[in-house]
Design a protein around this motif. Structure first.
Motif, PDB file in Angstrom:
ATOM      1  N   GLY A   1      27.368   3.303  46.755  1.00  0.00           N
ATOM      2  CA  GLY A   1      28.662   3.352  47.421  1.00  0.00           C
ATOM      3  C   GLY A   1      29.793   3.728  46.502  1.00  0.00           C
ATOM      4  O   GLY A   1      30.708   4.468  46.880  1.00  0.00           O
ATOM      5  N   SER A   2      29.751   3.220  45.270  1.00  0.00           N
ATOM      6  CA  SER A   2      30.816   3.543  44.318  1.00  0.00           C
ATOM      7  C   SER A   2      30.845   5.019  43.975  1.00  0.00           C
ATOM      8  O   SER A   2      31.884   5.558  43.583  1.00  0.00           O
ATOM      9  CB  SER A   2      30.646   2.706  43.045  1.00  0.00           C
ATOM     10  OG  SER A   2      29.423   3.034  42.396  1.00  0.00           O
ATOM     11  N   ARG A   3      29.724   5.703  44.167  1.00  0.00           N
ATOM     12  CA  ARG A   3      29.641   7.127  43.846  1.00  0.00           C
ATOM     13  C   ARG A   3      29.783   8.017  45.075  1.00  0.00           C
ATOM     14  O   ARG A   3      30.254   9.160  44.955  1.00  0.00           O
ATOM     15  CB  ARG A   3      28.299   7.431  43.166  1.00  0.00           C
ATOM     16  CG  ARG A   3      28.120   6.732  41.825  1.00  0.00           C
ATOM     17  CD  ARG A   3      26.783   7.107  41.199  1.00  0.00           C
ATOM     18  NE  ARG A   3      26.606   6.477  39.893  1.00  0.00           N
ATOM     19  CZ  ARG A   3      25.541   6.667  39.115  1.00  0.00           C
ATOM     20  NH1 ARG A   3      24.560   7.455  39.528  1.00  0.00           N
ATOM     21  NH2 ARG A   3      25.448   6.059  37.945  1.00  0.00           N
ATOM     22  N   LEU A   4      29.366   7.543  46.245  1.00  0.00           N
ATOM     23  CA  LEU A   4      29.233   8.424  47.398  1.00  0.00           C
ATOM     24  C   LEU A   4      30.274   8.222  48.491  1.00  0.00           C
ATOM     25  O   LEU A   4      30.523   9.146  49.271  1.00  0.00           O
ATOM     26  CB  LEU A   4      27.833   8.252  48.014  1.00  0.00           C
ATOM     27  CG  LEU A   4      26.654   8.619  47.107  1.00  0.00           C
ATOM     28  CD1 LEU A   4      25.338   8.216  47.747  1.00  0.00           C
ATOM     29  CD2 LEU A   4      26.646  10.115  46.810  1.00  0.00           C
ATOM     30  N   LEU A   5      30.879   7.033  48.594  1.00  0.00           N
ATOM     31  CA  LEU A   5      31.861   6.820  49.651  1.00  0.00           C
ATOM     32  C   LEU A   5      33.155   7.555  49.320  1.00  0.00           C
ATOM     33  O   LEU A   5      33.576   7.596  48.162  1.00  0.00           O
ATOM     34  CB  LEU A   5      32.141   5.328  49.829  1.00  0.00           C
ATOM     35  CG  LEU A   5      30.966   4.470  50.299  1.00  0.00           C
ATOM     36  CD1 LEU A   5      31.403   3.026  50.492  1.00  0.00           C
ATOM     37  CD2 LEU A   5      30.371   5.019  51.591  1.00  0.00           C
ATOM     38  N   PRO A   6      33.802   8.162  50.325  1.00  0.00           N
ATOM     39  CA  PRO A   6      35.054   8.882  50.078  1.00  0.00           C
ATOM     40  C   PRO A   6      36.110   7.977  49.450  1.00  0.00           C
ATOM     41  O   PRO A   6      36.245   6.813  49.846  1.00  0.00           O
ATOM     42  CB  PRO A   6      35.484   9.333  51.480  1.00  0.00           C
ATOM     43  CG  PRO A   6      34.247   9.298  52.295  1.00  0.00           C
ATOM     44  CD  PRO A   6      33.407   8.191  51.740  1.00  0.00           C
ATOM     45  N   ALA A   7      36.830   8.513  48.508  1.00  0.00           N
ATOM     46  CA  ALA A   7      37.848   7.715  47.810  1.00  0.00           C
ATOM     47  C   ALA A   7      38.980   7.352  48.760  1.00  0.00           C
ATOM     48  O   ALA A   7      39.336   8.117  49.663  1.00  0.00           O
ATOM     49  CB  ALA A   7      38.399   8.499  46.626  1.00  0.00           C
ATOM     50  N   ASP A   8      39.553   6.176  48.563  1.00  0.00           N
ATOM     51  CA  ASP A   8      40.729   5.765  49.324  1.00  0.00           C
ATOM     52  C   ASP A   8      41.953   6.428  48.714  1.00  0.00           C
ATOM     53  O   ASP A   8      42.228   6.267  47.519  1.00  0.00           O
ATOM     54  CB  ASP A   8      40.901   4.243  49.283  1.00  0.00           C
ATOM     55  CG  ASP A   8      39.797   3.524  50.042  1.00  0.00           C
ATOM     56  OD1 ASP A   8      39.381   4.046  51.091  1.00  0.00           O
ATOM     57  OD2 ASP A   8      39.358   2.460  49.585  1.00  0.00           O
TER      58      ASP A   8
END
Length: 459
Positions: A196-203
């Motif tokens: 998740g830290s690598r693949l989820l779109p940044a806020d």
């Protein structure tokens, strides 16, 4: 072209190689949160024996998670809208994983109850972000596919939890008895945190909306005063405090409406409730989850009680319904668009027919096979053909900036539906009602829910 997320970060196009991974991460988190409701039910006799837990203590171990989870869902949704869905999902996942480890290592009933409450709080931070990120990162057909997978995860996790719980408890790995039902979350959670830290779109930059503390406090209290007596009421023979608590919940719900009318940033903006299809869809989702939760709970009690099945065999019995739920949920878009809304309403009739079939199958003293399996398959197909399309129709007219609040509304409705269904239909069965009577009640409730969904026929 995809909708822009509320955070201001670029959405992940459905064709992007990252899109499947995004769904994998957030839906696996959703899966674990739901799994933890049913997987512990199977392990409860062993937990009671190992920790010397009282009946009320065991009930809090099982239900404490649901109480904290349901009470804090709206809070988790609003925090996600304020601080970013990615951030809150990862925070909630980290808390859920850490408290799962703590639950697996608990040495007393008091510790396990406390850690279960904290585990539910972690889930409440994580789960609302799932629907919100689907809404803000996908649109059109890609969003419909994502919502179909979302519905499949909700239905499948409840069934798989019972099967997996039976397998883990029966295996007694390294003499650990019940502990693996919690510890199984830890390696999965750690892996999801890395992914998740690598693949989820940044806020991106956030809109710092007021937190609406009066609304949050009022609604959280109203939900908790409803959920606590519902999950503990039967165990304690429906005491007076439970009825007083539910009455207070109704009063607080009225106060919440008044508070929200004057709020500068209400938890559920009026424009969300005015969006075409949102209110009837919320009622329809509540009815689907109430009947589904009541069906799983009452049939599991009947299989393991009256019919003497092991937890594993009882869990395996539910597989036909889970499979057809997935098939209908993942394929409803194949229906011609001009017929889809009518098909949604018809799905409630199909599910009601399945419940009537269950009543016939279980009217004798045995398992009633093969009619039991066939009827479950019909129920699953009907509910799967209703849940995903209803969500898709409701979210079509909701603006992207309202995704977090809409997510909180539908996640809370889903959870409350399950709790109310288990309490209502479970109590009907445990109070001396036959499983046949429960199934008839499920069929009637499903038809009433279909009537509530009729406004969705309007385009």
């Amino acid at each position: 072209m995809t909708a822009l997320p509320t955070t201001g970060a670029p959405a992940v196009p459905a064709a992007s190689p990252r899109a499947p991974w995004l769904l994998t991460v957030i839906l696996t988190g959703q899966f674990m949160a739901i799994l933890d409701v049913s997987i512990v039910n199977v392990a409860s006799p062993v937990i009671r024996s190992d920790l010397g837990t009282s009946g009320s203590g065991l009930q809090m171990i099982i239900s404490g998670y649901t109480i904290a989870y349901a009470m804090l869902l709206i809070t988790g949704a609003r925090l996600g809208g304020r601080h970013g869905g990615r951030r809150l999902f990862l925070y909630g996942l980290a808390a859920f994983t850490a408290t799962s480890l703590a639950c697996g290592l608990a040495v007393s009933a008091g510790q396990l109850i406390a850690f279960r409450l904290l585990q539910g709080a972690g889930a409440a931070l994580m789960v609302p972000q799932v629907l919100s990120m689907i809404q803000t990162n996908f649109e059109g057909a890609s969003r419909a596919r994502a919502l179909s997978l979302y519905a499949t995860v909700i239905s499948g996790a409840a069934v798989i939890g019972q099967v997996l719980g039976g397998v883990l408890v029966s295996a007694d790995l390294f003499g650990s008895a019940w502990r693996p039902v919690f510890l199984v979350n830890v390696p999965i959670g750690v892996g999801l945190l890395v992914m998740g830290s690598r693949l989820l779109p940044a806020d991106g930059p956030q809109r710092h909306r007021p937190l609406d503390l009066p609304g949050l406090v009022t609604l959280s209290l109203a939900v908790s005063l409803l959920v606590v007596p519902l999950v503990l009421g039967h165990e304690q023979d429906w005491p007076l405090w439970g009825w007083a608590s539910m009455a207070a919940s109704v009063a607080l719900a009225g106060i919440f409406v008044l508070v929200e009318r004057r709020a500068s940033a209400p938890l559920v903006p009026a424009r969300v409730l005015r969006a075409p299809g949102v209110v009837p869809a919320a009622l329809a989702v509540f009815g689907v989850m109430a009947t589904y939760g009541g069906f799983l709970f009452s049939l599991a009690l009947h299989l393991q009680g009256a019919l003497g099945d092991s937890p594993l065999r009882a869990g395996l019995t539910f597989i036909p319904g889970a499979l057809t739920f997935a098939v209908a949920s993942l394929n409803w878009r194949r229906i011609p668009e001009r017929l889809r809304r009518r098909a949604v309403i018809a799905s409630y009739g199909v599910a009601a027919l399945g419940y009537a079939g269950l009543a016939v199958a279980l009217s004798g003293d045995g398992h009633g096979q093969p009619l039991l399996a066939i009827s479950q398959a019909v129920v699953g197909f009907g509910l799967g053909g209703a849940f995903s399309p209803v969500l898709t129709i409701a979210l079509t007219h909701v603006a992207p900036e309202d995704a977090p609040d809409t997510s909180g509304l539908f996640v809370m409705v889903t959870q409350l539906g399950q709790v109310v269904g288990v309490a209502t239909f479970g109590t009907l069965y445990l109070s001396g009602g036959s499983i046949t009577g429960v199934d008839v009640a499920l069929a009637v409730t499903t038809l009433v829910t279909g009537v509530c969904a009729l406004p969705l026929l309007r385009r």
